[in-house]
Design a protein around this motif. Structure first.
Motif, mmCIF file in Angstrom:
data_model
loop_
_atom_site.group_PDB
_atom_site.id
_atom_site.type_symbol
_atom_site.label_atom_id
_atom_site.label_comp_id
_atom_site.label_asym_id
_atom_site.label_seq_id
_atom_site.Cartn_x
_atom_site.Cartn_y
_atom_site.Cartn_z
ATOM 1 N N TRP B 34 5.006 31.995 24.972
ATOM 2 C CA TRP B 34 6.354 31.493 25.241
ATOM 3 C C TRP B 34 7.320 32.137 24.258
ATOM 4 O O TRP B 34 7.055 32.184 23.045
ATOM 5 N N TYR B 35 8.417 32.626 24.815
ATOM 6 C CA TYR B 35 9.449 33.264 24.023
ATOM 7 C C TYR B 35 10.774 32.544 24.262
ATOM 8 O O TYR B 35 10.998 31.930 25.301
ATOM 9 N N ARG B 36 11.663 32.712 23.291
ATOM 10 C CA ARG B 36 13.029 32.250 23.464
ATOM 11 C C ARG B 36 13.932 33.465 23.246
ATOM 12 O O ARG B 36 13.728 34.246 22.318
ATOM 13 N N GLN B 37 14.905 33.624 24.130
ATOM 14 C CA GLN B 37 15.781 34.781 24.057
ATOM 15 C C GLN B 37 17.229 34.325 23.982
ATOM 16 O O GLN B 37 17.698 33.591 24.853
ATOM 17 N N GLU B 38 17.920 34.778 22.961
ATOM 18 C CA GLU B 38 19.344 34.491 22.803
ATOM 19 C C GLU B 38 20.147 35.656 23.378
ATOM 20 O O GLU B 38 19.649 36.791 23.433
ATOM 21 N N PRO B 39 21.365 35.417 23.796
ATOM 22 C CA PRO B 39 22.189 36.505 24.348
ATOM 23 C C PRO B 39 22.305 37.679 23.379
ATOM 24 O O PRO B 39 22.555 37.496 22.191
ATOM 25 N N GLY B 40 22.086 38.883 23.890
ATOM 26 C CA GLY B 40 22.226 40.075 23.064
ATOM 27 C C GLY B 40 21.067 40.331 22.125
ATOM 28 O O GLY B 40 21.145 41.229 21.282
ATOM 29 N N GLU B 41 20.009 39.572 22.266
ATOM 30 C CA GLU B 41 18.852 39.756 21.394
ATOM 31 C C GLU B 41 17.587 39.892 22.211
ATOM 32 O O GLU B 41 17.551 39.589 23.400
ATOM 33 N N GLY B 42 16.527 40.349 21.532
ATOM 34 C CA GLY B 42 15.241 40.431 22.197
ATOM 35 C C GLY B 42 14.532 39.092 22.182
ATOM 36 O O GLY B 42 14.887 38.195 21.424
ATOM 37 N N PRO B 43 13.510 38.942 23.020
ATOM 38 C CA PRO B 43 12.736 37.698 23.019
ATOM 39 C C PRO B 43 12.068 37.475 21.663
ATOM 40 O O PRO B 43 11.589 38.417 21.040
ATOM 41 N N VAL B 44 12.015 36.230 21.239
ATOM 42 C CA VAL B 44 11.365 35.848 19.985
ATOM 43 C C VAL B 44 10.214 34.914 20.323
ATOM 44 O O VAL B 44 10.408 33.909 21.007
ATOM 45 N N LEU B 45 9.033 35.257 19.838
ATOM 46 C CA LEU B 45 7.834 34.477 20.158
ATOM 47 C C LEU B 45 7.902 33.082 19.558
ATOM 48 O O LEU B 45 8.210 32.899 18.383
ATOM 49 N N LEU B 46 7.600 32.090 20.397
ATOM 50 C CA LEU B 46 7.485 30.714 19.931
ATOM 51 C C LEU B 46 6.024 30.342 19.683
ATOM 52 O O LEU B 46 5.690 29.770 18.648
ATOM 53 N N VAL B 47 5.165 30.677 20.652
ATOM 54 C CA VAL B 47 3.765 30.266 20.533
ATOM 55 C C VAL B 47 2.907 31.111 21.462
ATOM 56 O O VAL B 47 3.405 31.656 22.455
ATOM 57 N N THR B 48 1.635 31.236 21.116
ATOM 58 C CA THR B 48 0.635 31.840 21.980
ATOM 59 C C THR B 48 -0.477 30.822 22.197
ATOM 60 O O THR B 48 -0.976 30.241 21.228
ATOM 61 N N VAL B 49 -0.859 30.604 23.446
ATOM 62 C CA VAL B 49 -2.016 29.764 23.750
ATOM 63 C C VAL B 49 -3.061 30.646 24.419
ATOM 64 O O VAL B 49 -2.734 31.467 25.276
ATOM 65 N N VAL B 50 -4.313 30.478 23.996
ATOM 66 C CA VAL B 50 -5.353 31.408 24.446
ATOM 67 C C VAL B 50 -6.560 30.700 25.069
ATOM 68 O O VAL B 50 -7.384 31.367 25.702
ATOM 69 N N PRO B 81 21.231 20.212 20.989
ATOM 70 C CA PRO B 81 22.043 21.365 21.413
ATOM 71 C C PRO B 81 21.500 22.692 20.895
ATOM 72 O O PRO B 81 21.623 23.715 21.560
ATOM 73 N N GLY B 82 20.847 22.680 19.744
ATOM 74 C CA GLY B 82 20.247 23.902 19.206
ATOM 75 C C GLY B 82 19.086 24.420 20.017
ATOM 76 O O GLY B 82 18.637 25.544 19.798
ATOM 77 N N ASP B 83 18.589 23.625 20.949
ATOM 78 C CA ASP B 83 17.500 24.071 21.829
ATOM 79 C C ASP B 83 18.030 24.905 22.987
ATOM 80 O O ASP B 83 17.251 25.493 23.747
ATOM 81 N N THR B 84 19.329 24.952 23.148
ATOM 82 C CA THR B 84 19.937 25.725 24.236
ATOM 83 C C THR B 84 19.517 27.184 24.145
ATOM 84 O O THR B 84 19.541 27.780 23.068
ATOM 85 N N GLY B 85 19.104 27.748 25.284
ATOM 86 C CA GLY B 85 18.714 29.152 25.297
ATOM 87 C C GLY B 85 17.898 29.485 26.527
ATOM 88 O O GLY B 85 17.683 28.646 27.401
ATOM 89 N N LEU B 86 17.420 30.715 26.584
ATOM 90 C CA LEU B 86 16.586 31.183 27.689
ATOM 91 C C LEU B 86 15.138 31.171 27.221
ATOM 92 O O LEU B 86 14.802 31.792 26.215
#
Lengths: 114, 111
Positions: B34-50, B81-86
Protein backbone atom coordinates in the motif's frame (compact mmCIF):
# COMPACT_ATOMS: atom_id res chain seq x y z
CA UNK A 1 16.74 9.61 4.84
CA UNK A 2 18.12 8.66 1.40
CA UNK A 3 15.82 9.40 -1.48
CA UNK A 4 15.46 8.86 -5.20
CA UNK A 5 15.93 12.09 -7.15
CA UNK A 6 14.67 12.76 -10.66
CA UNK A 7 15.47 15.52 -13.12
CA UNK A 8 13.99 17.46 -14.71
CA UNK A 9 10.72 17.78 -12.84
CA UNK A 10 8.98 18.86 -16.04
CA UNK A 11 10.03 18.31 -19.65
CA UNK A 12 8.22 19.68 -22.67
CA UNK A 13 9.22 18.33 -26.05
CA UNK A 14 7.92 18.21 -29.58
CA UNK A 15 6.65 15.04 -31.15
CA UNK A 16 9.47 13.09 -32.76
CA UNK A 17 12.18 14.49 -30.51
CA UNK A 18 14.36 12.42 -28.23
CA UNK A 19 14.18 12.89 -24.48
CA UNK A 20 16.31 11.58 -21.66
CA UNK A 21 14.88 11.38 -18.19
CA UNK A 22 17.38 11.15 -15.39
CA UNK A 23 17.30 9.48 -12.00
CA UNK A 24 19.69 9.02 -9.12
CA UNK A 25 18.55 5.94 -7.18
CA UNK A 26 19.36 5.28 -3.55
CA UNK A 27 23.03 4.46 -3.44
CA UNK A 28 23.01 0.93 -1.96
CA UNK A 29 19.99 -0.29 -3.91
CA UNK A 30 20.37 -3.01 -6.50
CA UNK A 31 17.17 -2.90 -8.53
CA UNK A 32 16.05 0.09 -10.57
CA UNK A 33 12.72 0.70 -12.20
CA UNK A 34 10.80 3.05 -14.41
CA UNK A 35 7.05 3.39 -14.08
CA UNK A 36 4.73 5.84 -15.76
CA UNK A 37 1.37 7.31 -14.91
CA UNK A 38 -0.75 8.83 -17.64
CA UNK A 39 -3.03 11.51 -16.22
CA UNK A 40 -5.99 9.91 -14.49
CA UNK A 41 -4.78 6.36 -15.08
CA UNK A 42 -2.96 3.67 -13.13
CA UNK A 43 0.73 3.62 -12.40
CA UNK A 44 2.18 1.25 -15.02
CA UNK A 45 5.39 -0.73 -14.97
CA UNK A 46 7.83 -0.05 -17.80
CA UNK A 47 11.12 -1.75 -17.01
CA UNK A 48 13.33 -3.12 -14.28
CA UNK A 49 17.11 -3.13 -14.35
CA UNK A 50 19.50 -5.27 -12.34
CA UNK A 51 23.18 -6.06 -12.62
CA UNK A 52 23.58 -3.68 -15.54
CA UNK A 53 20.91 -5.21 -17.71
CA UNK A 54 17.17 -5.17 -18.22
CA UNK A 55 15.64 -7.88 -16.05
CA UNK A 56 12.01 -7.38 -17.02
CA UNK A 57 10.05 -5.10 -19.32
CA UNK A 58 6.43 -4.50 -20.17
CA UNK A 59 4.70 -4.37 -23.53
CA UNK A 60 4.84 -0.58 -23.30
CA UNK A 61 8.64 -0.66 -23.31
CA UNK A 62 9.15 -1.06 -27.06
CA UNK A 63 12.12 -0.23 -29.27
CA UNK A 64 11.55 3.48 -28.75
CA UNK A 65 12.56 3.13 -25.12
CA UNK A 66 15.96 2.35 -23.65
CA UNK A 67 17.55 2.51 -20.22
CA UNK A 68 21.10 2.97 -19.16
CA UNK A 69 23.17 3.18 -16.03
CA UNK A 70 26.08 5.17 -17.45
CA UNK A 71 27.98 5.42 -14.16
CA UNK A 72 27.64 4.26 -10.58
CA UNK A 73 24.91 6.70 -9.66
CA UNK A 74 22.66 7.68 -12.58
CA UNK A 75 19.87 5.69 -14.20
CA UNK A 76 18.34 7.10 -17.37
CA UNK A 77 15.29 6.47 -19.53
CA UNK A 78 15.54 7.51 -23.17
CA UNK A 79 12.61 7.85 -25.52
CA UNK A 80 14.00 8.05 -29.06
CA UNK A 81 11.11 9.58 -30.97
CA UNK A 82 8.41 10.84 -28.68
CA UNK A 83 4.72 10.48 -29.47
CA UNK A 84 1.80 12.43 -28.08
CA UNK A 85 0.73 9.38 -26.10
CA UNK A 86 4.07 9.34 -24.28
CA UNK A 87 2.88 12.33 -22.26
CA UNK A 88 2.78 11.14 -18.66
CA UNK A 89 4.47 11.29 -15.28
CA UNK A 90 7.53 9.05 -15.33
CA UNK A 91 8.61 7.69 -11.97
CA UNK A 92 11.97 6.17 -11.22
CA UNK A 93 12.18 3.76 -8.30
CA UNK A 94 14.80 1.63 -6.63
CA UNK A 95 14.79 -1.23 -4.18
CA UNK A 96 17.22 -3.38 -2.30
CA UNK A 97 16.24 -6.86 -3.43
CA UNK A 98 13.28 -6.95 -5.82
CA UNK A 99 9.53 -6.64 -6.12
CA UNK A 100 8.77 -7.81 -2.58
CA UNK A 101 11.15 -5.26 -1.16
CA UNK A 102 9.93 -1.73 -0.65
CA UNK A 103 10.16 0.44 -3.70
CA UNK A 104 11.34 3.97 -3.13
CA UNK A 105 9.95 6.30 -5.75
CA UNK A 106 11.23 9.62 -6.95
CA UNK A 107 8.90 12.56 -7.37
CA UNK A 108 8.65 12.01 -11.09
CA UNK A 109 9.25 13.84 -14.33
CA UNK A 110 6.17 15.23 -16.04
CA UNK A 111 6.72 14.73 -19.76
CA UNK A 112 4.55 16.75 -22.09
CA UNK A 113 4.79 15.95 -25.79
CA UNK A 114 3.29 18.59 -28.07
CA UNK B 1 -3.02 -9.99 -17.29
CA UNK B 2 -3.05 -9.30 -13.61
CA UNK B 3 -5.46 -6.58 -12.52
CA UNK B 4 -6.07 -4.93 -9.19
CA UNK B 5 -9.33 -3.10 -8.68
CA UNK B 6 -9.68 -0.63 -5.86
CA UNK B 7 -12.93 0.52 -4.36
CA UNK B 8 -14.20 3.01 -3.84
CA UNK B 9 -12.35 5.26 -6.28
CA UNK B 10 -13.42 8.35 -4.35
CA UNK B 11 -14.37 8.65 -0.70
CA UNK B 12 -15.23 11.78 1.22
CA UNK B 13 -16.05 11.48 4.92
CA UNK B 14 -16.07 13.56 8.06
CA UNK B 15 -13.24 13.71 10.54
CA UNK B 16 -13.56 11.02 13.19
CA UNK B 17 -15.33 8.47 11.01
CA UNK B 18 -13.94 5.07 10.12
CA UNK B 19 -13.41 3.86 6.57
CA UNK B 20 -12.26 0.86 4.61
CA UNK B 21 -10.66 0.78 1.18
CA UNK B 22 -10.61 -2.46 -0.79
CA UNK B 23 -8.19 -3.89 -3.30
CA UNK B 24 -9.40 -6.96 -5.20
CA UNK B 25 -8.13 -9.23 -7.91
CA UNK B 26 -8.77 -12.60 -9.51
CA UNK B 27 -5.01 -13.15 -9.49
CA UNK B 28 -2.82 -14.39 -6.67
CA UNK B 29 -0.01 -12.12 -5.54
CA UNK B 30 3.18 -12.86 -3.63
CA UNK B 31 2.82 -9.63 -1.73
CA UNK B 32 0.61 -6.60 -1.50
CA UNK B 33 1.91 -3.15 -0.90
CA UNK B 34 0.00 0.00 0.00
CA UNK B 35 1.27 3.40 -1.02
CA UNK B 36 0.12 6.93 -0.44
CA UNK B 37 0.69 9.53 -3.14
CA UNK B 38 0.52 13.28 -2.66
CA UNK B 39 0.04 15.66 -5.60
CA UNK B 40 3.29 16.24 -7.46
CA UNK B 41 5.10 13.47 -5.64
CA UNK B 42 5.86 9.82 -6.12
CA UNK B 43 4.09 7.05 -4.21
CA UNK B 44 5.38 6.51 -0.66
CA UNK B 45 5.22 3.01 0.79
CA UNK B 46 2.99 2.55 3.82
CA UNK B 47 3.18 -1.20 4.34
CA UNK B 48 3.96 -4.53 2.70
CA UNK B 49 1.98 -7.68 3.53
CA UNK B 50 3.38 -10.99 2.35
CA UNK B 51 1.49 -13.77 4.15
CA UNK B 52 -2.10 -14.77 3.39
CA UNK B 53 -4.30 -13.61 6.27
CA UNK B 54 -1.67 -11.23 7.56
CA UNK B 55 -2.79 -8.14 9.43
CA UNK B 56 -0.52 -5.18 10.02
CA UNK B 57 -1.27 -2.06 12.02
CA UNK B 58 0.30 1.32 11.56
CA UNK B 59 -1.16 3.61 14.21
CA UNK B 60 -4.78 4.17 13.08
CA UNK B 61 -4.28 2.23 9.83
CA UNK B 62 -4.94 -1.50 9.66
CA UNK B 63 -3.91 -3.48 6.58
CA UNK B 64 -5.09 -7.00 5.82
CA UNK B 65 -4.00 -9.48 3.15
CA UNK B 66 -6.68 -11.96 2.18
CA UNK B 67 -6.24 -15.64 2.96
CA UNK B 68 -6.16 -16.47 -0.74
CA UNK B 69 -3.68 -13.64 -1.44
CA UNK B 70 -6.05 -12.11 -3.97
CA UNK B 71 -7.31 -9.15 -2.02
CA UNK B 72 -6.38 -6.63 0.62
CA UNK B 73 -8.01 -3.92 2.65
CA UNK B 74 -6.97 -0.74 4.36
CA UNK B 75 -9.01 0.35 7.35
CA UNK B 76 -8.58 3.77 8.91
CA UNK B 77 -9.98 4.44 12.37
CA UNK B 78 -11.00 7.93 13.44
CA UNK B 79 -9.93 9.53 10.18
CA UNK B 80 -8.18 12.89 10.34
CA UNK B 81 -7.78 15.61 7.69
CA UNK B 82 -4.10 14.64 7.47
CA UNK B 83 -5.18 11.27 6.08
CA UNK B 84 -6.41 13.00 2.92
CA UNK B 85 -4.61 11.70 -0.15
CA UNK B 86 -4.46 9.09 -2.89
CA UNK B 87 -4.04 5.53 -1.64
CA UNK B 88 -2.65 2.93 -4.03
CA UNK B 89 -2.43 -0.82 -3.66
CA UNK B 90 0.17 -2.73 -5.65
CA UNK B 91 0.69 -6.45 -6.05
CA UNK B 92 3.95 -8.29 -6.48
CA UNK B 93 4.26 -11.61 -8.30
CA UNK B 94 6.55 -14.55 -7.81
CA UNK B 95 9.38 -14.63 -10.28
CA UNK B 96 8.69 -11.12 -11.47
CA UNK B 97 9.96 -7.78 -10.38
CA UNK B 98 7.17 -5.55 -11.51
CA UNK B 99 4.37 -4.30 -9.33
CA UNK B 100 0.81 -4.16 -10.60
CA UNK B 101 -0.98 -1.08 -9.30
CA UNK B 102 -4.62 -0.45 -8.63
CA UNK B 103 -6.16 2.75 -9.91
CA UNK B 104 -6.16 4.33 -6.48
CA UNK B 105 -8.66 5.59 -3.95
CA UNK B 106 -8.80 9.33 -3.50
CA UNK B 107 -9.68 9.95 0.12
CA UNK B 108 -10.87 13.29 1.47
CA UNK B 109 -11.36 13.82 5.18
CA UNK B 110 -13.41 16.89 5.95
CA UNK B 111 -12.83 18.79 9.22
Amino acid sequence: EPEVTQTPSHQVTQMGQEVILRCVPISNHLYFYWYRQILGQKVEFLVSFYNNEISEKSEIFDDQFSVERPDGSNFTLKIRSTKLEDSAMYFCASSGQGADSPLHFGNGTRLTVT
Amino acid sequence: TQLLEQSPQFLSIQEGENLTVYCNSSSVFSSLQWYRQEPGEGPVLLVTVVTGGEVKKLKRLTFQFGDARKDSSLHITAAQPGDTGLYLCAGGMWGAQKLVFGQGTRLTINP
